[in-house]
Design a protein around this motif. Structure first.
Motif, short mmCIF file in Angstrom:
data_model
loop_
_atom_site.label_atom_id
_atom_site.label_comp_id
_atom_site.label_asym_id
_atom_site.label_seq_id
_atom_site.Cartn_x
_atom_site.Cartn_y
_atom_site.Cartn_z
N SER A 560 0.83 -1.21 0.00
CA SER A 560 0.00 0.00 0.00
C SER A 560 0.86 1.25 0.00
CB SER A 560 -0.92 0.00 1.23
OG SER A 560 -1.78 -1.11 1.22
N CYS A 561 1.92 1.24 0.78
CA CYS A 561 2.79 2.41 0.87
C CYS A 561 3.45 2.71 -0.48
CB CYS A 561 3.85 2.19 1.94
SG CYS A 561 4.92 3.61 2.24
N VAL A 562 3.91 1.67 -1.16
CA VAL A 562 4.55 1.86 -2.46
C VAL A 562 3.55 2.48 -3.45
CG1 VAL A 562 5.54 0.66 -4.44
CG2 VAL A 562 6.24 0.03 -2.13
N ARG A 563 2.30 1.99 -3.42
CA ARG A 563 1.28 2.54 -4.33
C ARG A 563 1.03 4.02 -4.03
NH1 ARG A 563 -1.34 -2.46 -3.44
NH2 ARG A 563 -2.67 -1.48 -1.87
N HIS A 610 8.94 5.45 6.40
CA HIS A 610 10.30 5.95 6.60
C HIS A 610 11.33 5.04 5.94
CE1 HIS A 610 8.35 8.48 9.64
NE2 HIS A 610 9.42 9.26 9.55
N PHE A 611 11.08 3.75 5.95
CA PHE A 611 12.00 2.82 5.31
C PHE A 611 12.03 3.06 3.80
CE2 PHE A 611 12.98 -1.21 3.22
CZ PHE A 611 14.17 -1.55 3.84
N GLN A 612 10.85 3.23 3.21
CA GLN A 612 10.77 3.48 1.76
C GLN A 612 11.44 4.82 1.41
OE1 GLN A 612 9.77 1.47 -0.52
NE2 GLN A 612 8.57 -0.08 0.55
N LEU A 613 11.19 5.83 2.23
CA LEU A 613 11.79 7.14 1.97
C LEU A 613 13.31 7.09 2.14
CD1 LEU A 613 9.26 9.55 3.73
CD2 LEU A 613 9.61 9.26 1.28
N LYS A 614 13.76 6.37 3.14
CA LYS A 614 15.21 6.26 3.36
C LYS A 614 15.88 5.59 2.17
CE LYS A 614 18.68 4.37 6.52
NZ LYS A 614 18.92 3.50 7.69
#
Length: 763
Positions: A560-563, A610-614
């Protein structure tokens, strides 16, 4: 005998049709006593005519010769409070809807019969006649084409003087019943799609053209209804308030889609008329109001509702004219801040600034007033813009001695740098919609400084405009804009996950445009505060009551976060702006399993974000520094530590000479064994130890040459120089984090083996 008599009566014969017509003509008045008889006769006529249109041409010839439609008109006129109007209109609608032959349709629309029925003085006072009447009008509109349309209009010379089907339908345009509204709009679109030049001229001429201003006025009223729910003063419960917001937002979306349907007809006069009314009646008043003051003063819409409406309008209606007019008004102020000469507080200086400003904005004015959809017709008449522009510009404090403070307190920046996190995200979202629009003019795109068209050169002789493009205020303030978003992510008090995810979406979008990435302070704010905070909260949930559901939640929410992060601004629902205002955090200290579940899911979502942004930040940007190899001169490079599984490398890269967002790797070293250390005497220097010994290489070489391993091999050393001590600390931290990630991957691989040894030791 009776059976033979029954067979002799054919309901769909010409003879029986003649009989029905004669019986109908015997009716001299319609009242409650003969109402049923008249209804039966009308029904029989419709059934027989419908049958004849498809099966027996002689029946329809009889229908034309006897001019039966004239009897329908007569029945309407002789009706006395019999309520025959509704059934008569219903039967006519059925007959028209079921006609297949163009010949039949052409006849029915001839001789003015339909116009007479349309113009009959019906009594719509609260009864159920309106749905029958509107259904009849829509049935006619469904059968018109460019050949039959002329039969329904009255022409004098070269001009249409009346069009009953259209004008009478517009009387119901604002009807309270949604079904009737929908039918009228379908009818109107049917007319627009088959109209000729004379009909378009009639439609676009007052008073008939007032329909478009009425539509905009209705849309404006809906905006205020929405705003009342958004800023309710505690008079209704949260769920009712939220339901009201969603309902009103849906109504506004319906109105905007109707405007889009009209524009999709592609007729230049319609396009200009709709665009002018939207700009002068809604868009410019909204922009001028909320950009001049960020507080709701009671007479205007709140800033958050205004941002929502403009964003929805750009997404749904769009078009070059709309996009460039909105962008032009927003960027006028920004261009002014770029090109004006700072005054010393003298009133005459302000006047000179405005004169210079007006001169350098001639090209922007051309963009705003030009209507590319008009195909050569006259330009957009932005009357509101001309009447209110001077007052709008005077609302900005352009005489401030501190231009930096002035810039951040004026125009759209008043919301970007305000303390209200909802307004911050909403204003950035609006800017991203404009920036990502394919319809944004090249000049305005370059002014924003957020254009992806890197290689597109702006051709202009105006040095003021060229300067504004080269020194965009967005680029100048980008580190502070990014810092504002990072402060939302790092906010100490609990925020809604929706707020965090939308802040992350805005951050990643802006980083896509900003080639420099995060500076030292912003990167430290993200890695040491925001990311670490989300990581601690996530780890705390491993000791919670729902720790067994963390893996499944992690998998589900990761997708969901990636989408969310990859969503285009053109398809992202602006409703999130209003939901941010409505959201209420759950009461802290709740111990039930339900609240524990919500807390666990929120912690997982925050950490995933935060993991995806990092991953994105460290992948997209390196840390600028300098290095000198041997006796060569110092080279400006970027250091990029990357760990993927058990493999870790430190990359040194230079900018690509031709492609600004690409680099050239000039050196690679293993992460393991770097032992980064900051120089005590020079805190902006970072020392790295490089493993020179490669076991695999020397093993192969030794076997091939029958040589033994060397007794010793000196390790290499790199010294990286950073702009300041803070940047050096940041690089030191990032390198250590990537080394830790690589070490954790190795430990994870060895965990099963170590676990077996532990069990043997216990036994």
């Amino acid at each position: 005998m009776l059976r033979s008599l029954w067979r002799s009566i054919d309901r769909f014969s010409v003879q029986h049709f003649q009989y029905v017509i004669n019986e109908l003509r015997k009716i001299k008045v319609v009242d409650e006593h003969n109402r049923e008889l008249v209804m039966n006769l009308l029904q029989s006529v419709v059934e027989i005519v419908t049958y004849g249109d498809r099966q027996d041409p002689h029946i329809f010839e009889c229908f034309m010769e006897r001019q039966v439609l004239a009897d329908f008109v007569r029945i309407l006129k002789i009706s006395q409070e019999s309520k025959i109007d509704g059934p008569l209109l219903q039967y006519l609608s059925i007959m028209i809807q079921n006609m297949d032959s163009e010949h039949a349709i052409f006849y029915c629309f001839s001789n003015g019969y339909m116009n007479n029925i349309i113009l009959h003085p019906y009594k719509f006072d609260g009864g159920d006649l309106a749905p029958y009447y509107v259904s009849f009008l829509r049935a006619i509109s469904n059968k018109i084409n460019k050949d039959t349309l002329c039969l329904l209009v009255n022409v004098q010379g070269d001009a249409v003087v009346s069009f009953p089907l259209y004008t009478e339908a517009l009387r119901f345009a604002q009807h309270e019943e949604k079904m009737i509204q929908t039918a009228i709009r379908a009818l109107v679109l049917n007319i627009y799609n088959v109209s000729d030049d004379m009909v378009y001229q009639f439609i676009s001429t007052p008073p008939v053209s007032e329909y478009f201003s009425d539509l905009v006025r209705r849309l404006s009223n809906l905006c205020f209804c929405l705003d009342d729910f958004v800023y309710d003063k505690g008079k209704m419960d949260a769920q009712k308030r939220r339901d009201g917001v969603i309902l009103e937002a849906d109504k506004i979306a319906d109105e905007l889609h109707y405007f889009k349907d009209i524009l999709s007809v592609g007729e230049p006069r319609l396009t200009r008329l709709v665009t002018e009314n939207l700009l002068n009646g809604l868009v410019f008043p909204l922009l001028f109001s909320f950009m001049a003051s960020k507080n709701k003063n009671g007479s205007d819409l709140s800033a958050i509702t205004s941002l929502y409406i403009i964003s929805c309008l750009l997404q749904v209606v769009g078009g070059r004219s709309m996009i460039n007019n909105v962008a032009g008004v927003i960027l006028y102020h920004i261009l002014n801040l770029n090109v004006r000469i700072p005054s010393e507080g003298n009133a005459s200086d302000v006047h000179d600034d405005v004169k210079t400003f007006s001169k350098c904005l001639n090209e922007v004015e051309r963009v705003i007033c030009y209507d590319p959809e008009s195909n050569g017709s006259e330009s957009i008449n932005v009357t509101y813009l001309g009447a209110h522009w001077e007052g709008f510009m005077s609302s900005f404090n352009i005489n401030s001695s501190n231009s930096e403070i002035c810039s951040k307190r004026s125009g759209i920046f008043a919301f970007v740098f305000c303390e209200d996190q909802s307004l911050l995200l909403a204003s950035i979202f609006l800017l991203l919609i404009l920036t990502e629009s394919k319809d944004l003019d090249c000049l305005l795109s370059s002014m924003s400084g957020l254009s992806e068209k890197e290689d597109e050169m702006l051709q202009t002789d105006d040095t003021s405009i060229s300067k504004s493009v080269d020194e965009s205020i967005f680029i100048r303030f980008m580190p502070e804009i990014l810092n504002a978003l990072l402060n939302v992510l790092a906010f100490q008090q609990p925020l809604s996950i929706m707020m965090l995810w939308n802040a992350g979406w805005c951050l990643q979008k802006l980083l896509n445009f900003h080639r420099e990435g995060l500076n030292g302070d912003n990167l430290l704010l993200f890695t040491q505060t925001s990311y670490d905070q989300s990581r601690v909260n996530f780890l705390n949930e491993l000791g919670g009551v729902w720790f067994d559901h963390i893996p499944d939640t992690l998998i589900t929410e990761s997708a969901s976060c990636v989408r969310v992060l990859e969503q285009s601004s053109q398809y992202k629902d602006p409703l999130f702006m209003l939901e941010l205002v409505l959201h209420h955090q759950p009461t802290n200290g709740q111990t039930s399993s339900y609240f524990a579940w919500q807390r666990m899911v929120d912690a997982v979502k925050a950490f995933i974000l935060h993991f995806q942004l990092k991953t994105f930040i460290l992948k997209e940007s390196g840390i600028p520094c300098g290095i000198a190899f041997s006796n060569s001169e110092i080279r400006d490079i970027y250091v990029i530590p990357v760990a993927s599984g058990i493999i870790g490398k430190l990359l040194l890269a230079e900018k690509h000479p031709f492609r600004s967002r690409h680099g050239v790797v000039i050196a690679i070293a293993p992460l393991a064994g770097l032992f980064p250390k900051i120089d005590e005497d020079h805190p902006s220097w970072l020392h790295l130890q490089i493993r020179e010994f490669d076991p695999q290489f020397y093993s192969t070489k030794a076997r091939g040459n029958h040589l033994s391993m060397p007794d010793h091999l000196a390790d290499g050393r790199w010294t990286l120089g950073f702009p300041n001590a803070r940047a050096c600390e940041e690089a030191h931290l990032v390198i250590l984090n990537e080394i830790t990630k690589q070490r954790s991957a190795v430990e994870y691989m060895l965990a099963p083996l170590l676990q077996d040894d532990l069990e043997l030791a216990k036994s």
